[in-house]
Design a protein around this motif. Structure first.
Motif, PDB file in Angstrom:
ATOM      1  N   ILE A   1      37.650  25.943   4.703  1.00  0.00           N
ATOM      2  CA  ILE A   1      36.675  26.164   5.763  1.00  0.00           C
ATOM      3  C   ILE A   1      37.139  25.408   7.008  1.00  0.00           C
ATOM      4  O   ILE A   1      37.490  24.233   6.931  1.00  0.00           O
ATOM      5  CB  ILE A   1      35.274  25.655   5.352  1.00  0.00           C
ATOM      6  N   ARG A   2      37.142  26.109   8.148  1.00  0.00           N
ATOM      7  CA  ARG A   2      37.585  25.498   9.402  1.00  0.00           C
ATOM      8  C   ARG A   2      36.515  25.652  10.485  1.00  0.00           C
ATOM      9  O   ARG A   2      36.087  26.763  10.778  1.00  0.00           O
ATOM     10  CB  ARG A   2      38.871  26.156   9.888  1.00  0.00           C
ATOM     11  N   LEU A   3      36.122  24.547  11.064  1.00  0.00           N
ATOM     12  CA  LEU A   3      35.255  24.533  12.232  1.00  0.00           C
ATOM     13  C   LEU A   3      36.182  24.593  13.443  1.00  0.00           C
ATOM     14  O   LEU A   3      37.056  23.730  13.596  1.00  0.00           O
ATOM     15  CB  LEU A   3      34.409  23.252  12.258  1.00  0.00           C
ATOM     16  N   MET A   4      36.012  25.627  14.282  1.00  0.00           N
ATOM     17  CA  MET A   4      36.983  25.880  15.338  1.00  0.00           C
ATOM     18  C   MET A   4      36.335  26.039  16.706  1.00  0.00           C
ATOM     19  O   MET A   4      35.247  26.576  16.821  1.00  0.00           O
ATOM     20  CB  MET A   4      37.782  27.136  15.004  1.00  0.00           C
ATOM     21  N   ARG A   5      37.052  25.571  17.703  1.00  0.00           N
ATOM     22  CA  ARG A   5      36.739  25.837  19.113  1.00  0.00           C
ATOM     23  C   ARG A   5      37.986  26.526  19.651  1.00  0.00           C
ATOM     24  O   ARG A   5      39.025  25.891  19.807  1.00  0.00           O
ATOM     25  CB  ARG A   5      36.463  24.561  19.875  1.00  0.00           C
ATOM     26  N   GLY A   6      37.883  27.834  19.873  1.00  0.00           N
ATOM     27  CA  GLY A   6      39.070  28.608  20.242  1.00  0.00           C
ATOM     28  C   GLY A   6      40.048  28.575  19.085  1.00  0.00           C
ATOM     29  O   GLY A   6      39.687  28.900  17.961  1.00  0.00           O
ATOM     30  N   VAL A   7      41.281  28.144  19.332  1.00  0.00           N
ATOM     31  CA  VAL A   7      42.269  28.018  18.249  1.00  0.00           C
ATOM     32  C   VAL A   7      42.358  26.588  17.726  1.00  0.00           C
ATOM     33  O   VAL A   7      43.087  26.315  16.776  1.00  0.00           O
ATOM     34  CB  VAL A   7      43.668  28.512  18.692  1.00  0.00           C
ATOM     35  N   GLU A   8      41.605  25.665  18.356  1.00  0.00           N
ATOM     36  CA  GLU A   8      41.610  24.267  17.931  1.00  0.00           C
ATOM     37  C   GLU A   8      40.733  24.078  16.693  1.00  0.00           C
ATOM     38  O   GLU A   8      39.572  24.495  16.664  1.00  0.00           O
ATOM     39  CB  GLU A   8      41.072  23.391  19.058  1.00  0.00           C
TER      40      GLU A   8
END
Length: 107
Positions: A43-50
């Motif tokens: 699971i990844r919390l993302m802002r754009g590709v960050e």
């Protein structure tokens, strides 16, 4: 031999939801592979590709779905998710399977 094309295997996909945003920093939800319940998605919390935070859906829940908790390094609001500034992605490492998790009504 009839020359018919054999059926293609069903497409793989992940299921899951964001259940809560607690204290502006803790994102809670679940994600699973319906075709292989033993698999625990990343699971990844993302802002754009960050990638802001990453974990595994490996917390046992009462409903049987593998849960997760991700801590954001910066405060978030439900509006951040609604307006697409941040998102949570469930992925199967090493496989081309990923989905963006939607919010439940209670979030």
């Amino acid at each position: 031999m009839s020359g018919a094309t054999p059926p293609s295997p069903p497409s793989r996909g992940l299921a899951g939801f964001l259940d809560a945003l607690r204290d502006g920093c803790l994102v809670v939800g679940w994600a699973a592979d319906p075709q292989d319940p033993a698999v625990r998605p990343t699971i990844r919390l993302m802002r754009g590709v960050e990638v802001l935070a990453e974990g595994t859906a490996d917390i046992q829940r009462d409903d049987g779905n593998p849960g997760f908790r991700l801590r954001s390094p910066t405060p978030l609001t439900a509006r951040d998710f609604l307006e697409g500034r941040v998102r949570v992605r469930a992925v199967l490492p090493g496989r081309p399977v990923a989905t963006t998790l939607a919010m439940t009504r209670r979030m």
